[in-house]
Write a protein that holds these residues in place. Structure first.
Motif, PDB file in Angstrom:
ATOM      1  N   ILE A 229      -2.517  12.549 -14.411  1.00 38.47           N
ATOM      2  CA  ILE A 229      -3.813  13.121 -13.980  1.00 38.47           C
ATOM      3  C   ILE A 229      -5.104  12.418 -14.433  1.00 38.47           C
ATOM      4  N   ILE A 230      -5.007  12.023 -15.790  1.00 34.01           N
ATOM      5  CA  ILE A 230      -6.258  11.332 -16.385  1.00 34.01           C
ATOM      6  C   ILE A 230      -6.055  10.011 -16.144  1.00 34.01           C
ATOM      7  N   GLN A 231      -5.163   9.249 -15.705  1.00 34.17           N
ATOM      8  CA  GLN A 231      -5.024   7.934 -15.526  1.00 34.17           C
ATOM      9  C   GLN A 231      -4.066   7.732 -14.357  1.00 34.17           C
ATOM     10  N   PRO A 232      -4.586   8.023 -13.098  1.00 34.30           N
ATOM     11  CA  PRO A 232      -3.847   7.794 -11.934  1.00 34.30           C
ATOM     12  C   PRO A 232      -3.667   6.278 -11.585  1.00 34.30           C
ATOM     13  N   LEU A 233      -4.603   5.420 -11.765  1.00 33.65           N
ATOM     14  CA  LEU A 233      -4.503   4.151 -11.584  1.00 33.65           C
ATOM     15  C   LEU A 233      -3.699   3.391 -12.615  1.00 33.65           C
ATOM     16  N   GLY A 234      -3.941   3.846 -13.769  1.00 38.77           N
ATOM     17  CA  GLY A 234      -3.167   3.287 -14.942  1.00 38.77           C
ATOM     18  C   GLY A 234      -1.575   3.373 -14.531  1.00 38.77           C
ATOM     19  N   PHE A 235      -1.461   4.714 -14.021  1.00 39.35           N
ATOM     20  CA  PHE A 235      -0.014   5.045 -13.709  1.00 39.35           C
ATOM     21  C   PHE A 235       0.545   4.011 -12.581  1.00 39.35           C
ATOM     22  N   LEU A 236      -0.067   3.808 -11.384  1.00 37.94           N
ATOM     23  CA  LEU A 236       0.258   2.592 -10.484  1.00 37.94           C
ATOM     24  C   LEU A 236       0.530   1.573 -10.974  1.00 37.94           C
ATOM     25  N   ILE A 237      -0.678   1.039 -11.732  1.00 37.85           N
ATOM     26  CA  ILE A 237      -0.352  -0.526 -12.397  1.00 37.85           C
ATOM     27  C   ILE A 237       0.812  -0.414 -13.250  1.00 37.85           C
ATOM     28  N   PHE A 238       0.913   0.627 -13.968  1.00 39.84           N
ATOM     29  CA  PHE A 238       2.242   0.693 -15.193  1.00 39.84           C
ATOM     30  C   PHE A 238       3.730   0.604 -14.254  1.00 39.84           C
ATOM     31  N   MET A 239       3.678   1.321 -13.305  1.00 43.21           N
ATOM     32  CA  MET A 239       4.725   1.521 -12.610  1.00 43.21           C
ATOM     33  C   MET A 239       5.149   0.243 -11.890  1.00 43.21           C
ATOM     34  N   THR A 240       4.134  -0.769 -11.317  1.00 42.81           N
ATOM     35  CA  THR A 240       4.208  -1.607 -10.571  1.00 42.81           C
ATOM     36  C   THR A 240       4.717  -2.795 -11.780  1.00 42.81           C
ATOM     37  N   LEU A 343      15.042   3.851  -8.349  1.00 45.42           N
ATOM     38  CA  LEU A 343      16.097   3.480  -7.301  1.00 45.42           C
ATOM     39  C   LEU A 343      15.465   3.558  -5.862  1.00 45.42           C
ATOM     40  N   THR A 344      14.851   4.797  -5.678  1.00 46.56           N
ATOM     41  CA  THR A 344      13.962   4.573  -4.502  1.00 46.56           C
ATOM     42  C   THR A 344      13.212   3.498  -3.895  1.00 46.56           C
ATOM     43  N   ILE A 345      12.474   3.130  -4.802  1.00 43.68           N
ATOM     44  CA  ILE A 345      11.439   1.987  -4.737  1.00 43.68           C
ATOM     45  C   ILE A 345      12.424   0.884  -4.349  1.00 43.68           C
ATOM     46  N   ARG A 346      13.141   0.936  -5.305  1.00 41.06           N
ATOM     47  CA  ARG A 346      14.184  -0.719  -5.237  1.00 41.06           C
ATOM     48  C   ARG A 346      14.853  -0.778  -3.647  1.00 41.06           C
ATOM     49  N   TRP A 347      15.240   0.413  -3.199  1.00 40.56           N
ATOM     50  CA  TRP A 347      15.873   0.152  -1.798  1.00 40.56           C
ATOM     51  C   TRP A 347      15.072   0.546  -0.779  1.00 40.56           C
ATOM     52  N   SER A 348      13.875   0.757  -1.053  1.00 41.57           N
ATOM     53  CA  SER A 348      12.737   1.056   0.279  1.00 41.57           C
ATOM     54  C   SER A 348      11.857  -0.079   0.432  1.00 41.57           C
ATOM     55  N   LEU A 349      11.361  -0.835  -0.662  1.00 36.43           N
ATOM     56  CA  LEU A 349      10.714  -2.092  -0.368  1.00 36.43           C
ATOM     57  C   LEU A 349      11.199  -3.341  -0.068  1.00 36.43           C
ATOM     58  N   PRO A 350      10.700  -4.263   0.679  1.00 32.17           N
ATOM     59  CA  PRO A 350      10.993  -5.596   0.807  1.00 32.17           C
ATOM     60  C   PRO A 350      10.667  -6.334  -0.227  1.00 32.17           C
ATOM     61  N   ARG A 351      11.351  -7.350  -0.621  1.00 37.53           N
ATOM     62  CA  ARG A 351      10.897  -8.137  -1.861  1.00 37.53           C
ATOM     63  C   ARG A 351       9.884  -9.160  -1.539  1.00 37.53           C
TER      64      ARG A 351
ATOM     65  N   ARG B  31      -4.813  -3.518   3.637  1.00 37.64           N
ATOM     66  CA  ARG B  31      -4.225  -4.348   2.576  1.00 37.64           C
ATOM     67  C   ARG B  31      -4.106  -3.874   1.138  1.00 37.64           C
ATOM     68  N   LEU B  32      -4.188  -2.514   0.944  1.00 37.99           N
ATOM     69  CA  LEU B  32      -4.016  -1.879  -0.025  1.00 37.99           C
ATOM     70  C   LEU B  32      -2.826  -1.824  -0.443  1.00 37.99           C
ATOM     71  N   TYR B  33      -1.946  -1.545   0.801  1.00 35.99           N
ATOM     72  CA  TYR B  33      -0.450  -1.630   0.864  1.00 35.99           C
ATOM     73  C   TYR B  33      -0.092  -0.189   0.366  1.00 35.99           C
ATOM     74  N   VAL B  34      -0.651   0.436  -0.465  1.00 35.95           N
ATOM     75  CA  VAL B  34      -0.142   1.670  -0.988  1.00 35.95           C
ATOM     76  C   VAL B  34       0.307   2.558   0.012  1.00 35.95           C
ATOM     77  N   PRO B  35      -0.710   2.809   1.164  1.00 33.75           N
ATOM     78  CA  PRO B  35      -0.471   4.013   2.214  1.00 33.75           C
ATOM     79  C   PRO B  35       1.082   3.522   2.939  1.00 33.75           C
ATOM     80  N   ALA B  36       1.123   2.151   3.257  1.00 34.17           N
ATOM     81  CA  ALA B  36       2.348   1.361   3.729  1.00 34.17           C
ATOM     82  C   ALA B  36       3.696   1.850   3.096  1.00 34.17           C
ATOM     83  N   ILE B  37       3.341   1.452   1.753  1.00 33.65           N
ATOM     84  CA  ILE B  37       4.383   1.841   0.827  1.00 33.65           C
ATOM     85  C   ILE B  37       5.064   3.367   0.896  1.00 33.65           C
ATOM     86  N   ALA B  38       3.860   4.174   0.787  1.00 29.84           N
ATOM     87  CA  ALA B  38       4.283   5.847   0.831  1.00 29.84           C
ATOM     88  C   ALA B  38       5.012   6.013   2.048  1.00 29.84           C
TER      89      ALA B  38
END
Lengths: 382, 214
Positions: A229-240, A343-351, B31-38
């Motif tokens: 909640i205090i670092q939402p952008l940080g969370f996104l970057i960290f997960m990626t 696992l959901t990320i791994r099977w949802s996104l193209p490489r 280009r953010l791709y985040v909505p598309a990923i979601a």
């Protein structure tokens, strides 16, 4: 002679720190195949069966990891004559080791306090320090003041396993895979570090347990002050960045099944299995780290050491042992959820293509993480 | 040129080359791709939970050896020879099916009969079920409706090639689907008995050559 409670809690904590990711890695191989099957409208592995008294017990395919292990261990271990034997055999060990030891730094429950012969729960979320006569027993494999740095130190070591595997195999595809993996891991380590730095600034500590304690506080009296909640952008970057660190889809260029197969192409049997295992242990470790840093660790919202204190004033009294159990349970649930999420990320996104991985790492995520730092600094200063 | 819109092609000026240069414009949100990923993950997550908990699953898998789906009524299964009233095969050994067979899996040896209306009957009628391509042309070719593929079951798996040769007696014993119990007498279960291997060393060269019907 230390007190008995110190020894018992210490042994339990060390065992959990070592065995929890190890124990979860096996079922995760099952979960990965089974979950991907359900996501793709298939059924997945369900035929391995124990036959007891003429009756088949399939257990939803949970026996498949067992069958896999038997197969991997009994499989012939083919080694090409031109490999560098020492490094070749060392590489899988180096891959597994850093993944295994990182979990020691994750606190999986609130601190316990001990006076002569008694055991009690340390009050949490109000920042009070227990008296000098009390022993503080952390439910954590190792309490290091520089815990966050320890995570980075260990995850950096994982590069060696991959690179050595690629080099020692004397196979050009393995070498390519190793090169790709090392370049990718080093690139994303920068981002990974900067993403966490925002949290370090916000919590003013490098110690995971202390971060978890601070995440028990409430923002505006009702929002849990979780890292998410205090670092939402940080969370996104960290997960990626963490997914890229682990070389899983969508960042699996190091394996690249369709093109170079990867740094473990020359490995067979359990040595290959160890690379495989390291990947799943790392999934658990990433889940643990994300849980600790961003999802409040073992904290349950509004739960304090004597029970629930809801923001609307009502209260639910609870015994200390129940609170401890709830906290540990919450931690396990959060880790399992993060495993499921990965696992959901791994099977949802193209490489990604290899150049896209590098582009994303250096041109997008690195500036974003720097921006996150600047924003965090501005909020703290203001 | 609008910066909005999804994937507009602006590569109209194709300067004679075979490669068409396509430029796609993406707006900021794309280009953010985040909505598309979601939204992509929303699809996979929906499928996951639907297949896990719901009664109406997307999964269409049939767990074959445990669960079997009924075959369509016109399913072509194992051959059979249709008997007359007296139990002898209708077949008059005219060789139409053997000629029509593209896989050359039918072997007939004709014999003379005293019945002047038929003149011939099959002394040997063998089908090599391993060679059969289940095309059904033999059934089409038969002028007497003597050979059918309406048994509704597969040729059984065999351990040795010779046992896939199904002979006259067995072919005559098979029922048509749904015909069970309408004929007299006990019949053996559908196993491939056969009368041993046929020596095909003669007249089997150059498959699909001059002798082949099709």
């Amino acid at each position: 002679m230390p007190e008995l409670s110190v020894i018992i809690i210490g042994v339990i904590s060390a065992a959990v720190g070592l065995l929890f990711p190890l124990a979860l890695a096996g079922p995760l191989t099952w979960a990965e195949r089974r979950q991907s099957a359900y996501m793709q409208d298939r059924i997945g592995p369900n035929r391995a069966a124990l036959v007891i008294g003429g009756k088949e017990y399939r257990a939803f395919g949970l026996l498949h990891p067992l069958a896999d292990v038997i197969k991997l261990i009994t499989k012939e271990d083919t080694v090409h004559h031109s490999v560098d034997r020492f490094l070749y055999n060392l590489a899988p060990l180096i891959s597994v080791f850093p993944a295994l030891v990182t979990f020691a730094i994750i606190p999986f429950g609130p601190d316990l306090m001990s006076t002569a012969g008694t055991l009690a729960l340390a009050p949490f979320a109000n920042g009070s320090v227990p008296g000098a006569d009390l022993l503080r027993l952390p439910l954590q494999g190792a309490r290091l003041d520089i815990g966050i740095l320890y995570i980075f130190a260990m995850s950096s070591l994982a590069v060696f396993g991959v690179t050595l595997a690629g080099y020692a195999s004397t196979n050009k595809f393995a070498l390519l895979g190793g090169l790709r993996a090392s370049a990718q891991m080093i690139s994303y380590e920068v981002t990974l570090g900067l993403a966490i730095l925002g949290l370090v600034m916000a919590f003013q500590t490098l110690e995971p347990a202390s971060m978890v304690y601070q995440q028990g506080q409430l923002l505006f009296g009702f929002i849990p002050k979780w890292g998410l909640i205090i670092q939402p952008l940080g969370f996104l970057i960290f997960m990626t960045a963490a997914t890229a660190e682990n070389k899983r889809v969508p960042f699996d260029t190091a394996e690249g099944e369709s093109e170079i197969i990867g740094y473990f192409i020359e490995y067979s049997g359990m040595k290959f299995g160890m690379f495989y295992m390291a990947e799943y242990i790392e999934v658990v470790v990433i889940s643990g780290v994300v849980t600790t840093l961003f999802l409040g660790g073992w904290q349950v919202p509004f739960l304090f050491s004597d029970g629930f204190h809801f923001p609307w004033g009502s209260m639910l009294q609870m015994s200390e042992w129940l609170v401890t159990a709830l906290c540990v349970g919450a931690f396990v649930l959060k880790v399992l959820f993060m495993c499921w999420f990965q696992l959901t990320i791994r099977w949802s996104l193209p490489r990604f293509r290899y150049d896209q991985v590098m582009w994303l790492g250096w041109r997008v995520l690195l500036p974003l993480s720097l921006l996150n730092l600047v924003l965090t600094g501005l909020v703290i200063l203001s | 040129m609008s910066s909005h819109g999804h994937g507009q092609d602006h590569g109209a000026d194709n300067k004679g080359g075979a490669v068409k240069d396509v430029h796609r414009e993406h707006d900021f949100v794309e280009r953010l791709y985040v909505p598309a990923i979601a939204s992509g993950m929303a699809v996979t997550i929906r499928h996951f939970f639907t297949n896990l908990f719901s009664k109406e699953k997307y999964t269409a898998t049939v767990q074959y050896p445990d669960v079997k789906t009924p075959y369509p009524s016109r399913f072509r299964g194992m051959h059979r020879l249709v008997p007359r009233e007296d139990g002898a095969p209708r077949c008059v050994a005219c060789f139409m099916c053997q000629t029509a067979c593209p896989a050359r899996c039918i072997h007939i040896e004709a014999g003379e009969t005293s019945d002047s209306s038929i003149e011939k009957f099959p002394v040997v009628f063998q089908i090599d079920e391993l060679r059969c391509v289940v095309c059904g042309l033999c059934v089409e070719a038969c002028p007497c409706d003597a050979i059918r593929m309406d048994t509704g079951f597969h040729p059984p798996p065999v351990q040795q090639r010779g046992t896939a040769q199904v002979g006259r007696a067995d072919l005559l014993a098979f029922f048509g689907k749904g015909e069970q119990g309408t004929r007299m007498g006990a019949h053996p279960p559908p196993t491939a008995g056969g009368q041993g291997r046929i020596d095909r060393s003669e007249g089997d060269h150059g498959a699909g050559g001059a002798r082949g019907g099709f």
